[in-house]
Write a protein that holds these residues in place. Structure first.
Motif, PDB file in Angstrom:
ATOM      1  N   VAL A  16       0.839  -1.203   0.000  1.00 30.43           N
ATOM      2  CA  VAL A  16       0.000   0.000   0.000  1.00 30.43           C
ATOM      3  C   VAL A  16       0.872   1.250   0.000  1.00 30.43           C
ATOM      4  N   ILE A  17       1.883   1.271   0.852  1.00 29.35           N
ATOM      5  CA  ILE A  17       2.772   2.428   0.913  1.00 29.35           C
ATOM      6  C   ILE A  17       3.500   2.630  -0.402  1.00 29.35           C
ATOM      7  N   ALA A  18       3.968   1.546  -1.002  1.00 26.47           N
ATOM      8  CA  ALA A  18       4.651   1.654  -2.296  1.00 26.47           C
ATOM      9  C   ALA A  18       3.726   2.243  -3.350  1.00 26.47           C
ATOM     10  N   ASP A  19       2.456   1.832  -3.341  1.00 25.23           N
ATOM     11  CA  ASP A  19       1.495   2.362  -4.308  1.00 25.23           C
ATOM     12  C   ASP A  19       1.227   3.844  -4.070  1.00 25.23           C
ATOM     13  N   LEU A  20       1.117   4.236  -2.816  1.00 27.92           N
ATOM     14  CA  LEU A  20       0.887   5.648  -2.497  1.00 27.92           C
ATOM     15  C   LEU A  20       2.055   6.503  -2.978  1.00 27.92           C
ATOM     16  N   LEU A  21       3.273   6.050  -2.725  1.00 26.42           N
ATOM     17  CA  LEU A  21       4.454   6.795  -3.166  1.00 26.42           C
ATOM     18  C   LEU A  21       4.505   6.866  -4.694  1.00 26.42           C
ATOM     19  N   ALA A  22       4.190   5.756  -5.353  1.00 27.00           N
ATOM     20  CA  ALA A  22       4.217   5.728  -6.816  1.00 27.00           C
ATOM     21  C   ALA A  22       3.171   6.663  -7.414  1.00 27.00           C
ATOM     22  N   PRO A 166     -15.947 -30.734  -5.064  1.00 31.57           N
ATOM     23  CA  PRO A 166     -15.455 -30.577  -6.441  1.00 31.57           C
ATOM     24  C   PRO A 166     -16.374 -29.669  -7.265  1.00 31.57           C
ATOM     25  N   GLY A 167     -15.736 -28.810  -8.050  1.00 32.64           N
ATOM     26  CA  GLY A 167     -16.472 -27.880  -8.886  1.00 32.64           C
ATOM     27  C   GLY A 167     -16.753 -26.536  -8.245  1.00 32.64           C
ATOM     28  N   SER A 168     -16.564 -26.427  -6.925  1.00 37.08           N
ATOM     29  CA  SER A 168     -16.775 -25.144  -6.245  1.00 37.08           C
ATOM     30  C   SER A 168     -15.715 -24.146  -6.683  1.00 37.08           C
ATOM     31  N   ARG A 169     -16.060 -22.871  -6.650  1.00 33.89           N
ATOM     32  CA  ARG A 169     -15.179 -21.849  -7.203  1.00 33.89           C
ATOM     33  C   ARG A 169     -14.839 -20.798  -6.160  1.00 33.89           C
ATOM     34  N   ILE A 170     -13.704 -20.129  -6.369  1.00 33.33           N
ATOM     35  CA  ILE A 170     -13.239 -19.055  -5.503  1.00 33.33           C
ATOM     36  C   ILE A 170     -12.617 -17.970  -6.384  1.00 33.33           C
ATOM     37  N   ALA A 171     -12.885 -16.712  -6.051  1.00 32.80           N
ATOM     38  CA  ALA A 171     -12.418 -15.585  -6.873  1.00 32.80           C
ATOM     39  C   ALA A 171     -11.310 -14.834  -6.137  1.00 32.80           C
ATOM     40  N   THR A 172     -10.123 -15.405  -6.158  1.00 29.27           N
ATOM     41  CA  THR A 172      -8.997 -14.789  -5.453  1.00 29.27           C
ATOM     42  C   THR A 172      -8.398 -13.642  -6.265  1.00 29.27           C
ATOM     43  N   ALA A 173      -7.600 -12.835  -5.583  1.00 30.63           N
ATOM     44  CA  ALA A 173      -6.781 -11.803  -6.219  1.00 30.63           C
ATOM     45  C   ALA A 173      -5.470 -11.725  -5.452  1.00 30.63           C
ATOM     46  N   THR A 174      -4.512 -11.010  -5.973  1.00 33.19           N
ATOM     47  CA  THR A 174      -3.203 -10.935  -5.323  1.00 33.19           C
ATOM     48  C   THR A 174      -3.158  -9.823  -4.279  1.00 33.19           C
ATOM     49  N   ARG A 175      -2.171  -9.902  -3.416  1.00 30.91           N
ATOM     50  CA  ARG A 175      -1.952  -8.811  -2.452  1.00 30.91           C
ATOM     51  C   ARG A 175      -1.777  -7.482  -3.168  1.00 30.91           C
ATOM     52  N   ALA A 176      -1.052  -7.517  -4.273  1.00 29.19           N
ATOM     53  CA  ALA A 176      -0.827  -6.276  -5.025  1.00 29.19           C
ATOM     54  C   ALA A 176      -2.137  -5.689  -5.523  1.00 29.19           C
ATOM     55  N   ASP A 177      -3.079  -6.544  -5.926  1.00 31.15           N
ATOM     56  CA  ASP A 177      -4.386  -6.067  -6.360  1.00 31.15           C
ATOM     57  C   ASP A 177      -5.113  -5.375  -5.205  1.00 31.15           C
ATOM     58  N   TYR A 178      -5.161  -6.044  -4.064  1.00 30.21           N
ATOM     59  CA  TYR A 178      -5.870  -5.472  -2.914  1.00 30.21           C
ATOM     60  C   TYR A 178      -5.178  -4.202  -2.409  1.00 30.21           C
ATOM     61  N   ALA A 179      -3.855  -4.200  -2.425  1.00 28.45           N
ATOM     62  CA  ALA A 179      -3.112  -3.018  -1.990  1.00 28.45           C
ATOM     63  C   ALA A 179      -3.405  -1.825  -2.889  1.00 28.45           C
ATOM     64  N   ALA A 180      -3.490  -2.069  -4.192  1.00 20.94           N
ATOM     65  CA  ALA A 180      -3.779  -0.980  -5.124  1.00 20.94           C
ATOM     66  C   ALA A 180      -5.134  -0.356  -4.823  1.00 20.94           C
ATOM     67  N   ALA A 181      -6.134  -1.193  -4.492  1.00 26.27           N
ATOM     68  CA  ALA A 181      -7.464  -0.677  -4.160  1.00 26.27           C
ATOM     69  C   ALA A 181      -7.424   0.148  -2.879  1.00 26.27           C
ATOM     70  N   ALA A 182      -6.692  -0.328  -1.878  1.00 28.85           N
ATOM     71  CA  ALA A 182      -6.583   0.416  -0.630  1.00 28.85           C
ATOM     72  C   ALA A 182      -5.935   1.774  -0.852  1.00 28.85           C
TER      73      ALA A 182
END
Length: 291
Positions: A16-22, A166-182
């Motif tokens: 998050v801090i890296a994104d804010l600085l960027a 089996p067949g159940s789904r999950i919609a993950t994202a990366t830390r970088a994705d969540y950090a960018a949103a924050a």
């Protein structure tokens, strides 16, 4: 505008801090909250401010905030202790009257009925009760949990072992994705009183995950789904404490009920870009494997 990040030396906080600085936020307009100066030495070297505080010591947050601050409360990692830890930060923010309190909760918010979500639901209610201007960032699972952290074991066993139907789904994202949103909701206006359901653009099944690991690694990996009791026994035999094993089994049951499969698109809308495909995270995880 000043921005304060709690848990700033963790993986998410640093991103998050890296994104804010960027994005052009001056380093002296950001304060990292950390348990020790040593852990934050690299941030301080970049000009970021520092406040020493510990979630378990409420008095250390007494002068952590100012009225103009936009605060990001990154949830603690100690399951079973987090509500009290978060309450210390919320109370300090309430007494000060900060301009914004953003919180990294769990996907589904009050509808998330699994054990690991309990403290997140309690924390959101504490924030609502405080009367503070809030933003809820309800994060789905990190892709790295499966594609990086668990990858060595998956490759060794030739299987990703869960108690997910089996067949159940999950919609993950990366830390970088969540950090960018924050970083977006902290540096931009218009996000007060909002609850964002953050998840990957595409939900995947564990069978599809196994197929993609097989394709990229050049070896056969399958998804093995066990009954919950067998999975719990397997985890405890591997050294996982019993209460944590119960929590992990319960999460898989929530995945089976579809509670982490939603793709509302809030994450990609906030960041202005697609979320990171699970195949990309698998590739990064494989690149980090020895030999």
């Amino acid at each position: 505008m000043s921005i304060v990040i709690t848990g700033a030396t963790g993986q998410l906080g640093r991103l998050v801090i890296a994104d804010l600085l960027a994005a052009g936020i001056p380093a002296d307009g950001i304060t990292a909250v950390a348990r020790s100066r040593e852990r934050a030495a690299d941030l301080v070297a970049r000009g970021v401010g520092l406040h020493i505080a510990d979630y378990d010591e409420p008095e250390t947050f007494t002068r952590a905030f100012r009225p103009e601050d936009r605060v990001l409360l990154i949830s603690g990692s100690e399951v079973g202790r987090r509500t009290a830890q978060h309450a210390a930060v919320i109370e300090a923010a309430r007494v000060t009257g900060v301009a914004q309190l953003a919180y990294t909760g769990v996907f589904g918010g009050p509808r998330a009925d699994f054990q690991l979500a309990t403290e997140h639901r309690e924390t959101e209610q504490l924030i609502l009760d405080s009367g503070l201007p809030y933003t809820f960032l309800r994060n789905n699972w990190y892709s790295e949990v499966y594609a990086v952290n668990e990858l060595p074991g998956i490759l060794s066993r030739g299987a990703i072992v869960t108690n997910v139907t089996p067949g159940s789904r999950i919609a993950t994202a990366t830390r970088a994705d969540y950090a960018a949103a924050a970083a977006v909701v902290l540096r931009e206006d218009g996000h007060l009183g909002r609850a964002y359901e953050l998840s990957g653009d595409t939900a995947w099944s564990f069978e599809e995950f196994a197929e993609e690991v097989s394709r990229q690694a050049g070896r056969t990996v399958v998804h093995t789904s066990l009954p919950g009791a067998e999975r719990a026994a397997l985890l405890t035999s591997a050294g996982v404490p019993g209460p944590l094993a119960e929590v992990l089994v319960d999460v898989d049951e929530a995945i089976s009920r579809g509670l982490l499969a939603g793709t509302p698109g809030d994450l990609s809308r906030l960041t202005g870009r697609p979320t990171t495909p699970i195949a990309d995270t698998i590739a990064a995880g494989l690149a980090g494997q020895p030999g």
